[in-house]
Design an enzyme around this catalytic site. Structure first.
Site, PDB file in Angstrom:
ATOM      1  N   ASP A 194      43.708   8.583  54.742  1.00 42.50           N
ATOM      2  CA  ASP A 194      44.807   8.034  55.522  1.00 42.50           C
ATOM      3  C   ASP A 194      46.091   7.921  54.704  1.00 42.50           C
ATOM      4  OD1 ASP A 194      43.671   6.080  53.910  1.00 42.50           O
ATOM      5  OD2 ASP A 194      43.506   4.553  55.468  1.00 42.50           O
TER       6      ASP A 194
ATOM      7  N   ASP B  46      48.219   5.694  47.848  1.00 42.01           N
ATOM      8  CA  ASP B  46      48.955   4.529  47.353  1.00 42.01           C
ATOM      9  C   ASP B  46      48.985   4.596  45.825  1.00 42.01           C
ATOM     10  OD1 ASP B  46      50.167   2.056  47.159  1.00 42.01           O
ATOM     11  OD2 ASP B  46      48.387   0.909  47.628  1.00 42.01           O
TER      12      ASP B  46
ATOM     13  N   LYS C   1      52.777   6.917  49.907  1.00 38.60           N
ATOM     14  CA  LYS C   1      53.761   5.876  49.577  1.00 38.60           C
ATOM     15  C   LYS C   1      54.609   6.320  48.404  1.00 38.60           C
ATOM     16  CE  LYS C   1      51.309   1.783  51.114  1.00 38.60           C
ATOM     17  NZ  LYS C   1      50.692   0.506  50.741  1.00 38.60           N
TER      18      LYS C   1
ATOM     19  N   PHE D 299      53.067  -2.415  53.085  1.00 37.23           N
ATOM     20  CA  PHE D 299      51.708  -2.384  53.612  1.00 37.23           C
ATOM     21  C   PHE D 299      51.746  -2.064  55.109  1.00 37.23           C
ATOM     22  CE2 PHE D 299      47.585  -3.827  54.987  1.00 37.23           C
ATOM     23  CZ  PHE D 299      46.792  -3.306  53.982  1.00 37.23           C
TER      24      PHE D 299
END
Ligand code: IMP
Ligand code: MG
Length: 185
Positions: free
Chosen positions: A106, A109, A137, A158
């Site tokens: 997904d 990070d 990100k 987030f």
């Protein structure tokens, strides 16, 4: 939209990506894979639970033969920051030797999760490994991850929805959004 889904959306500070934006981008990612992987049989390794909706939507638009394995990996244990330790539930009988592997997650990070899983996949000597995420990100990674495609680059905030959770909730949102810090209810 049904009233129950609208209710959950009230827990969001703002919507980052609408269902339509997600759909259009996932369609383009699938189109690219259909060209670049043409003629191959692809073995998808999908990281659960976060990538569930992304994988379901992407795979239904692939026109190439596909096998699929799901793995569970967790580093957040329900919160909003990585614990720094990745727990992987690697199912018995997954043998990727000689396979053209497509690793799907997904969101990228810190990079810890995908680096741990890619090392594990590469140790099995696949014919090739391609890695795609829906979201990436913009932040410094703790580990380098070779990425072949990212649906969207987002700020270091987030996010929830479209499979992604906060404390196990909000996965069923059709959009991707930022949680309201004063909620969730
Ligand atoms: P990494 O190991 O730090 O790259 O984190 C990757 C995993 O953490 C992803 O597979 C997600 O499951 C989870 N994660 C990272 N950022 C978010 C977020 O903003 N919302 C929800 N889950 C996230
Ligand atoms: Mg995940």
């Amino acid at each position: 939209m049904s009233s129950s889904v609208t209710g959950v959306i009230h827990d969001l500070e703002r919507i980052l990506l609408s269902p339509e934006e997600i759909h259009t981008r996932v369609q383009a990612m699938a189109a690219r894979l259909n060209v670049e992987l043409a003629g191959k049989v692809v073995t998808v390794v999908a990281l659960m639970d976060g990538a569930l909706f992304f994988v379901a939507d992407l795979l239904r638009q692939l026109e190439i033969p596909v096998r699929m394995h799901t793995l569970s990996a967790s580093s957040y244990q329900g919160g909003t920051a990585t614990t720094g330790e990745v727990k992987v539930n690697w199912p018995a009988g997954v043998d990727l030797r000689g396979q053209d592997v497509l690793l799907l997650d997904d969101i990228l990070d810190t990079g810890l999760t995908l680096s741990v899983i890619s090392e594990r996949i590469l140790a099995q000597q696949p014919a090739s490994l391609r890695t795609c995420v829906l979201l990436s990100k913009r932040r410094q990674r703790l580990r380098d991850v070779p990425l072949d495609d990212a649906g969207f680059e987002i700020d270091d905030e987030f996010v929830v929805g479209y499979g992604m959770d906060y404390m196990g909730r909000f996965r069923n949102l059709p959009c991707i959004g930022i949680l309201n810090p004063n909620k969730p209810s």
